[in-house]
Design an enzyme around this catalytic site. Structure first.
Site, PDB file in Angstrom:
ATOM      1  N   ALA A  66      -1.033  62.124  84.156  1.00 42.04           N
ATOM      2  CA  ALA A  66      -0.496  60.852  84.192  1.00 42.04           C
ATOM      3  C   ALA A  66      -1.545  60.089  83.315  1.00 42.04           C
ATOM      4  CB  ALA A  66      -0.540  60.289  85.641  1.00 42.04           C
ATOM      5  N   GLY A 109      -1.264  65.398  86.189  1.00 45.42           N
ATOM      6  CA  GLY A 109       0.147  65.128  86.151  1.00 45.42           C
ATOM      7  C   GLY A 109       0.872  66.279  85.290  1.00 45.42           C
ATOM      8  N   GLU A 112       1.268  69.577  87.147  1.00 48.60           N
ATOM      9  CA  GLU A 112       2.208  69.576  88.028  1.00 48.60           C
ATOM     10  C   GLU A 112       3.791  69.221  87.636  1.00 48.60           C
ATOM     11  OE1 GLU A 112      -0.036  65.800  89.695  1.00 48.60           O
ATOM     12  OE2 GLU A 112       0.233  66.591  91.521  1.00 48.60           O
ATOM     13  N   GLU A 132      -8.178  65.475  88.771  1.00 50.96           N
ATOM     14  CA  GLU A 132      -7.928  64.109  89.534  1.00 50.96           C
ATOM     15  C   GLU A 132      -9.295  63.738  90.420  1.00 50.96           C
ATOM     16  OE1 GLU A 132      -5.562  66.392  89.627  1.00 50.96           O
ATOM     17  OE2 GLU A 132      -3.694  65.551  89.196  1.00 50.96           O
TER      18      GLU A 132
HETATM   19  C1  HXC Z   1      -4.394  58.341  79.148  1.00 47.86           C
HETATM   20  C2  HXC Z   1      -5.402  60.039  77.726  1.00 47.86           C
HETATM   21  C3  HXC Z   1      -5.242  60.901  78.793  1.00 47.86           C
HETATM   22  C4  HXC Z   1      -4.750  60.562  80.205  1.00 47.86           C
HETATM   23  C5  HXC Z   1      -6.129  61.891  77.098  1.00 47.86           C
HETATM   24  N1  HXC Z   1      -5.911  60.718  76.733  1.00 47.86           N
HETATM   25  N2  HXC Z   1      -5.643  62.010  78.545  1.00 47.86           N
HETATM   26  N3  HXC Z   1      -4.829  58.859  77.874  1.00 47.86           N
HETATM   27  N4  HXC Z   1      -4.213  59.251  80.035  1.00 47.86           N
HETATM   28  N5  HXC Z   1      -4.384  61.399  81.220  1.00 47.86           N
HETATM   29  C6  HXC Z   1      -6.192  59.957  75.470  1.00 47.86           C
HETATM   30  C7  HXC Z   1      -7.688  59.575  75.243  1.00 47.86           C
HETATM   31  O1  HXC Z   1      -8.043  58.416  76.188  1.00 47.86           O
HETATM   32  C8  HXC Z   1      -7.758  59.459  73.965  1.00 47.86           C
HETATM   33  O2  HXC Z   1      -7.303  58.216  73.364  1.00 47.86           O
HETATM   34  C9  HXC Z   1      -6.638  60.530  73.088  1.00 47.86           C
HETATM   35  O3  HXC Z   1      -5.847  60.706  74.548  1.00 47.86           O
HETATM   36  C10 HXC Z   1      -7.600  61.841  72.972  1.00 47.86           C
HETATM   37  O4  HXC Z   1      -8.182  62.274  73.991  1.00 47.86           O
HETATM   38  P1  HXC Z   1      -9.726  62.782  73.782  1.00 47.86           P
HETATM   39  O5  HXC Z   1     -10.064  62.643  75.109  1.00 47.86           O
HETATM   40  O6  HXC Z   1     -10.474  62.093  72.942  1.00 47.86           O
HETATM   41  O7  HXC Z   1      -9.613  64.133  73.368  1.00 47.86           O
HETATM   42  P2  HXC Z   1     -10.370  65.551  73.712  1.00 47.86           P
HETATM   43  O8  HXC Z   1     -12.105  65.154  73.629  1.00 47.86           O
HETATM   44  O9  HXC Z   1      -9.924  66.636  73.018  1.00 47.86           O
HETATM   45  O10 HXC Z   1     -10.373  65.926  75.333  1.00 47.86           O
HETATM   46  C11 HXC Z   1      -9.118  66.156  75.897  1.00 47.86           C
HETATM   47  C12 HXC Z   1      -9.082  66.347  77.375  1.00 47.86           C
HETATM   48  C13 HXC Z   1      -9.319  64.667  77.587  1.00 47.86           C
HETATM   49  C14 HXC Z   1     -10.142  67.212  78.045  1.00 47.86           C
HETATM   50  C15 HXC Z   1      -7.567  66.720  77.796  1.00 47.86           C
HETATM   51  O11 HXC Z   1      -8.416  63.852  77.098  1.00 47.86           O
HETATM   52  C16 HXC Z   1      -9.261  64.601  79.281  1.00 47.86           C
HETATM   53  O12 HXC Z   1     -10.114  64.881  80.023  1.00 47.86           O
HETATM   54  N6  HXC Z   1      -8.084  63.826  79.601  1.00 47.86           N
HETATM   55  C17 HXC Z   1      -7.937  63.221  81.018  1.00 47.86           C
HETATM   56  C18 HXC Z   1      -7.356  64.614  81.907  1.00 47.86           C
HETATM   57  C19 HXC Z   1      -7.115  64.082  83.091  1.00 47.86           C
HETATM   58  O13 HXC Z   1      -7.963  63.610  83.987  1.00 47.86           O
HETATM   59  N7  HXC Z   1      -6.019  64.212  83.669  1.00 47.86           N
HETATM   60  C20 HXC Z   1      -5.768  63.704  85.000  1.00 47.86           C
HETATM   61  C21 HXC Z   1      -4.826  62.390  84.981  1.00 47.86           C
HETATM   62  S1  HXC Z   1      -4.803  61.876  86.661  1.00 47.86           S
HETATM   63  P3  HXC Z   1      -8.290  57.278  72.773  1.00 47.86           P
HETATM   64  O14 HXC Z   1      -7.143  55.944  72.354  1.00 47.86           O
HETATM   65  O15 HXC Z   1      -9.107  56.879  73.530  1.00 47.86           O
HETATM   66  O16 HXC Z   1      -8.474  57.977  71.337  1.00 47.86           O
HETATM   67  C22 HXC Z   1      -3.349  62.385  86.989  1.00 47.86           C
HETATM   68  C23 HXC Z   1      -2.806  62.207  88.322  1.00 47.86           C
HETATM   69  C24 HXC Z   1      -1.311  62.692  88.701  1.00 47.86           C
HETATM   70  O17 HXC Z   1      -2.628  63.443  86.273  1.00 47.86           O
HETATM   71  C25 HXC Z   1      -1.076  61.955  89.632  1.00 47.86           C
HETATM   72  C26 HXC Z   1       0.600  62.389  90.119  1.00 47.86           C
HETATM   73  C27 HXC Z   1       1.538  62.342  89.060  1.00 47.86           C
END
Ligand code: HXC
Length: 258
Positions: A66, A109, A112, A132
């Site tokens: 998400a 997400g 999911e 998460e």
């Molecule tokens: C918003 C995101 C994002 C996310 C990545 N980006 N994931 N933006 N929401 N979930 C953005 C980053 O901010 C960044 O933008 C760009 O994408 C590239 O990401 P990087 O982190 O620079 O890439 P990298 O170093 O290669 O790392 C990849 C990654 C990491 C390991 C996937 O991005 C990451 O950990 N992302 C979050 C994963 C996460 O926690 N997902 C769960 C979300 S909570 P900028 O503009 O900064 O360059 C969830 C709840 C669900 O999903 C609930 C029910 C639906």
């Protein structure tokens, strides 16, 4: 199409390909993207020329979850009164079979969303996870429920409580993923499988999907009864007669209802 966060393409062989397309955010699933995905899948579900749908992302990310930036300043009352993310599950309610073709990250997400599809195919570098916990929250679209059914309690607990990722190979061994392909072949292979599904009788395919999905909700006895009733109902279709007649006559079937 007029979508901004996804690309939708109808392909030969009565299949459709949906590409999640927010490359700068690793396909983070913002509200507009989910709304577009729901709109597209609802339309394709009613499209007589579409027998199966493939959903994919990029080689780097199926979807990184998400949209954290969108969620960051949300407050409880708004999350509750808008029933935040409840509409994600619309995807699991369509009758047309869906295949998630997962390359790269399928996190939170994103994982999911893949599990809302009927079949998950993975590129050999795919990574699945529910991170998460690292953000101070928990999965909100079935991650704690569907993952355990796919990989068992211990592995699901590990992923949900530690945020560790699982490789494509591990996900296949545990049954979350149906098959693994080389990264560059994945989407073509998914489309091939979609075309195979689309070659069969559409109502019978949908009945089979409905029967398999019923196992999530019913006891074994109720589920088997439900299955048997649907099985019986296939005998009301011309395609059932055609399929068996073609076998007996040693020829390929021509299914009428597509
Ligand atoms: C918003 C995101 C994002 C996310 C990545 N980006 N994931 N933006 N929401 N979930 C953005 C980053 O901010 C960044 O933008 C760009 O994408 C590239 O990401 P990087 O982190 O620079 O890439 P990298 O170093 O290669 O790392 C990849 C990654 C990491 C390991 C996937 O991005 C990451 O950990 N992302 C979050 C994963 C996460 O926690 N997902 C769960 C979300 S909570 P900028 O503009 O900064 O360059 C969830 C709840 C669900 O999903 C609930 C029910 C639906």
């Amino acid at each position: 199409s007029s979508y901004e966060n996804i690309k939708v393409e109808k392909k030969e062989g009565r299949v459709a390909l949906i590409e999640l397309y927010r490359p700068k955010a690793l396909n983070a699933l913002c509200t507009p993207l989910i709304n577009e995905l729901n709109d597209a899948t609802e339309k394709l579900d009613l499209d007589a020329d579409v027998g199966a749908i493939v959903i994919t992302g990029s080689e780097k990310a199926f979807a990184a979850g998400a949209d954290i930036k969108e969620m960051q300043s949300k407050e409880y009352i708004n999350a509750y009164t808008t029933n935040m993310f409840a509409n994600w599950a619309n995807l699991s309610k369509i009758q047309t079979p869906t295949i998630a073709a997962v390359n790269g990250f399928a996190l939170g997400g994103g994982c999911e969303l893949a599990m809302l599809c009927d079949i998950i195919l993975a590129g050999e570098k795919a990574k699945f996870g529910q991170p998460e916990i690292k953000l101070g929250t928990i999965p909100g679209c079935g991650g704690t429920q569907r993952l355990i059914r796919a990989v068992g309690k211990s592995k699901a607990m590990e992923l949900v409580l530690t945020g560790n990722m699982m490789s494509a190979q591990e996900a296949e061994a545990k049954g979350l993923v149906a098959r693994i392909y080389p990264v560059e072949d994945l989407v073509d292979e998914a489309l091939k499988m979609a075309r195979q599904i689309s070659s069969f009788s559409k109502p019978i395919v949908q009945m089979a999907k409905e029967a398999v999905n019923a196992s999530y909700e019913m006891s074994l006895e109720e589920g088997c009864r439900f299955e048997r009733r649907i099985f019986h109902s296939t005998f009301s279709t011309e395609d059932r007669l055609e399929g068996m007649t073609a076998f007996v006559e040693k020829r390929d079937p021509t299914f009428k209802h597509k």
